[in-house]
Write a protein that holds these residues in place. Structure first.
Motif, mmCIF file in Angstrom:
data_model
loop_
_atom_site.group_PDB
_atom_site.id
_atom_site.type_symbol
_atom_site.label_atom_id
_atom_site.label_comp_id
_atom_site.label_asym_id
_atom_site.label_seq_id
_atom_site.Cartn_x
_atom_site.Cartn_y
_atom_site.Cartn_z
ATOM 1 N N ILE A 1 3.398 -0.584 2.385
ATOM 2 C CA ILE A 1 2.773 -0.947 3.656
ATOM 3 C C ILE A 1 2.075 -2.295 3.533
ATOM 4 O O ILE A 1 1.204 -2.483 2.676
ATOM 5 C CB ILE A 1 1.768 0.132 4.095
ATOM 6 C CG1 ILE A 1 2.477 1.471 4.323
ATOM 7 C CG2 ILE A 1 1.020 -0.306 5.347
ATOM 8 C CD1 ILE A 1 1.526 2.633 4.516
ATOM 9 N N ASP A 2 2.436 -3.220 4.406
ATOM 10 C CA ASP A 2 1.756 -4.514 4.516
ATOM 11 C C ASP A 2 1.230 -4.637 5.947
ATOM 12 O O ASP A 2 2.017 -4.594 6.901
ATOM 13 C CB ASP A 2 2.710 -5.672 4.219
ATOM 14 C CG ASP A 2 3.151 -5.705 2.760
ATOM 15 O OD1 ASP A 2 2.315 -5.442 1.882
ATOM 16 O OD2 ASP A 2 4.339 -5.973 2.507
ATOM 17 N N LEU B 1 0.818 -1.214 0.000
ATOM 18 C CA LEU B 1 0.000 0.000 0.000
ATOM 19 C C LEU B 1 0.851 1.263 0.000
ATOM 20 O O LEU B 1 1.801 1.383 0.773
ATOM 21 C CB LEU B 1 -0.927 -0.011 1.219
ATOM 22 C CG LEU B 1 -1.882 1.171 1.375
ATOM 23 C CD1 LEU B 1 -2.907 1.187 0.249
ATOM 24 C CD2 LEU B 1 -2.589 1.108 2.739
ATOM 25 N N ALA B 2 0.482 2.207 -0.846
ATOM 26 C CA ALA B 2 1.012 3.572 -0.808
ATOM 27 C C ALA B 2 -0.147 4.503 -0.500
ATOM 28 O O ALA B 2 -1.267 4.304 -1.000
ATOM 29 C CB ALA B 2 1.658 3.944 -2.139
ATOM 30 N N VAL B 3 0.094 5.515 0.343
ATOM 31 C CA VAL B 3 -0.985 6.415 0.756
ATOM 32 C C VAL B 3 -0.605 7.858 0.464
ATOM 33 O O VAL B 3 0.562 8.239 0.548
ATOM 34 C CB VAL B 3 -1.319 6.236 2.258
ATOM 35 C CG1 VAL B 3 -1.822 4.825 2.524
ATOM 36 C CG2 VAL B 3 -0.117 6.541 3.139
ATOM 37 N N ALA B 4 -1.616 8.667 0.122
ATOM 38 C CA ALA B 4 -1.365 10.065 -0.238
ATOM 39 C C ALA B 4 -2.602 10.900 0.037
ATOM 40 O O ALA B 4 -3.735 10.439 -0.166
ATOM 41 C CB ALA B 4 -0.981 10.181 -1.715
ATOM 42 N N THR C 1 -3.029 9.540 7.133
ATOM 43 C CA THR C 1 -3.382 9.199 5.754
ATOM 44 C C THR C 1 -3.602 7.703 5.622
ATOM 45 O O THR C 1 -4.517 7.256 4.916
ATOM 46 C CB THR C 1 -2.277 9.676 4.796
ATOM 47 O OG1 THR C 1 -1.966 11.044 5.068
ATOM 48 C CG2 THR C 1 -2.714 9.563 3.355
ATOM 49 N N LEU C 2 -2.786 6.906 6.307
ATOM 50 C CA LEU C 2 -2.996 5.461 6.331
ATOM 51 C C LEU C 2 -4.356 5.131 6.941
ATOM 52 O O LEU C 2 -5.108 4.296 6.422
ATOM 53 C CB LEU C 2 -1.878 4.772 7.112
ATOM 54 C CG LEU C 2 -2.067 3.276 7.406
ATOM 55 C CD1 LEU C 2 -2.209 2.477 6.119
ATOM 56 C CD2 LEU C 2 -0.916 2.744 8.259
ATOM 57 N N GLY D 1 -1.285 3.401 -4.343
ATOM 58 C CA GLY D 1 -0.630 2.229 -4.907
ATOM 59 C C GLY D 1 -0.962 1.040 -4.031
ATOM 60 O O GLY D 1 -1.340 1.198 -2.863
ATOM 61 N N GLY D 2 -0.847 -0.176 -4.567
ATOM 62 C CA GLY D 2 -1.210 -1.349 -3.784
ATOM 63 C C GLY D 2 -2.705 -1.413 -3.537
ATOM 64 O O GLY D 2 -3.505 -0.855 -4.291
#
Length: 485
Positions: free
Chosen positions: A287-288, A273-276, A309-310, A322-323
């Protein structure tokens, strides 16, 4: 004020009080004290005691008769506080409400420009203030891209740049990582060394500020209930104050018992995971994470690491940059496995979210109606809505405020209200951003006990927090972003 150096202000309250226009009860009443120029005062009290209202009064920003009713007098340098606004600088509990301009440098310079400080002096002050609070971003960095903790540093930098005679800080480190807490305290200390001022700080967790303070004032029912040097107030009256909910060193709140069973099935997973917050500007990647039923997860890390954000991404309120975030079949219950595709009604019973800033999710005009918003959206019978609402009002000490406008509550009361509103729909996964912000020791313990009970009933609790006692109290699995020890 121009470029001249401000002198420390004198402050006096003479039987002062304030009642919000929509409330029958007074926020505080019969408060009397005098603070001499240059004193450094820590204001303590239980959640809802009126500490923030006092600071707003000293800053002269409570408003006129349409906003509420005042009693007694509140003076700065012998004049009404409302007539001396240029003398005081205030950092609010919610730094988001103090962001004015789109770029960091312009925002810090705003107060100086309003004071008429020469342009040639403003920008060196801006640079020095940003360095002092540890906000290491370019002057043209967009303020909307800052985390909540970074916005707190931004607000403090704007205050430091103005160099007022009266510094009013309302829980200035509540949403900062441990390094940031020390950095902000040290920045205030350095400012006072080079530009003396009177300092008034409202804080619940007081250990970090005590070394700077010369005096403690405790606000309670009936006005000032304790006043004196810190060692005398917290020593001789420590147990009594702790019993009233005040955070007192050496008197920790009770922790709930550990979970009786191991975590169960996975409810929510993040993979790669990508966060924005801002499109194309990821703040965390790779991120897993698995979130299990019957488990508490504490998301920790420094300011700006992407924790909030997560949380918003896990809760289906932001799309992954992403992810993927995937709900297990048990949680999805026939819906698309990606929470971002769920409707708001679908989210209500699946994933609840408590934002870092309580005001961002207040919808109703009374506390009771705020708690009923979610259950009513689910179409529950009115008697069931009333039962859930009454239970939460009682458990979170909000029953006396049931008819109050949520915006008139203290910061800690608003936090408990938004937690209660999220719980009212009984989601299987609850994501909370700084859940214990603004709590006194008593309400902290009660709130943590409530989260532990939800965990033990089989819900998953994800707490984004800088309060590592929360992680310990919930026996939480730590998930760290950014290397916080």
């Amino acid at each position: 004020m121009g470029a001249e150096q401000a002198t420390p202000a004198a402050v006096e309250a003479r039987g002062w009080g304030w009642r919000h226009a929509s409330r029958l009860a007074w926020a505080l009443r019969d408060v009397s004290f005098r603070i001499e120029p240059g004193e450094r005062v820590l204001v303590l009290g239980a959640s809802g005691a009126g500490k923030s209202t006092l600071l707003h009064g000293l800053a002269g920003v409570l408003g006129g008769e349409e906003e509420g009713e005042s009693g007694g007098r509140l003076l700065v340098d012998g004049a009404a506080a409302t007539a001396t606004r240029g003398r005081a600088g205030l950092v609010l509990q919610d730094p988001d409400s103090q962001v004015i301009l789109a770029r960091v440098g312009d925002d810090v310079a705003f107060g100086c420009e309003n004071l008429g400080i020469p342009r040639a002096e403003i920008w060196p002050r801006v640079t020095a203030a940003l360095e002092a609070v540890g906000l290491d971003v370019p002057l043209d960095h967009p303020t909307k891209a800052l985390s909540g903790g970074q916005k707190q540093r931004l607000a403090l930098a704007g205050l430091l740049a103005m160099r007022p005679g009266l510094l009013l800080l309302d829980e200035p480190t509540a949403n900062l990582d441990p390094h940031g807490v020390a950095e902000v305290r040290d920045a205030v200390s350095r400012l006072l060394d080079t530009h003396p001022a009177t300092l008034v700080v409202v804080e619940h967790r007081l250990d970090v500020w005590l070394p700077l303070m010369t005096r403690v004032i405790v606000i309670g029912e009936g006005g000032v209930v304790a006043d004196g040097p810190p060692h005398e107030v917290l020593g001789a009256q420590g147990q009594r104050l702790a019993d009233d909910g005040v955070w007192v060193p050496g008197h920790p709140p009770a922790f709930p018992p550990p979970p009786g069973t191991a975590p169960r099935e996975v409810l929510l997973s993040a993979r790669g995971l990508a966060v924005a917050r801002v499109k194309g500007r990821a703040v965390a990647t790779g991120i897993d994470l698995d979130v299990h039923a019957g488990e508490a997860v504490a998301v920790t890390g420094p300011n700006g690491a992407g924790k909030s954000t997560l949380g918003l991404t896990l809760a289906g309120l932001l799309p992954p940059a992403g992810g993927a975030v995937v709900a297990a079949p048990e949680l999805a219950d026939g819906a698309d496995p990606a929470p971002i595709r769920w409707s708001s009604r679908d989210l209500l019973t699946r994933v609840g979210m408590v934002f870092q800033e309580p005001e961002h999710q207040l919808l109703a005009t009374t506390v009771r109606d705020e708690l009923a918003v979610g259950p009513r959206a689910l179409g529950l019978p009115e008697d069931e809505i009333a039962a859930r609402t009454d239970e939460l009002l009682s458990r979170l000490r909000l029953d006396r405020l049931a008819a109050a406008n949520p915006y008139t509550l203290s910061g800690g009361e608003k936090r408990r209200l938004t937690v209660a509103a999220a719980i009212a729909t009984r989601p299987r996964v609850l994501v909370l951003d700084e859940p214990t912000f603004g709590q006194d020791a008593r309400t902290w313990a009660e709130l943590v006990a409530l989260l532990a009970a939800l965990r033990d009933e089989g819900s998953a609790v994800v707490a984004i927090t800088h309060d590592l006692d929360v992680a310990r109290a919930l026996h939480a699995t730590r998930f760290d972003l950014g290397g916080l020890p």
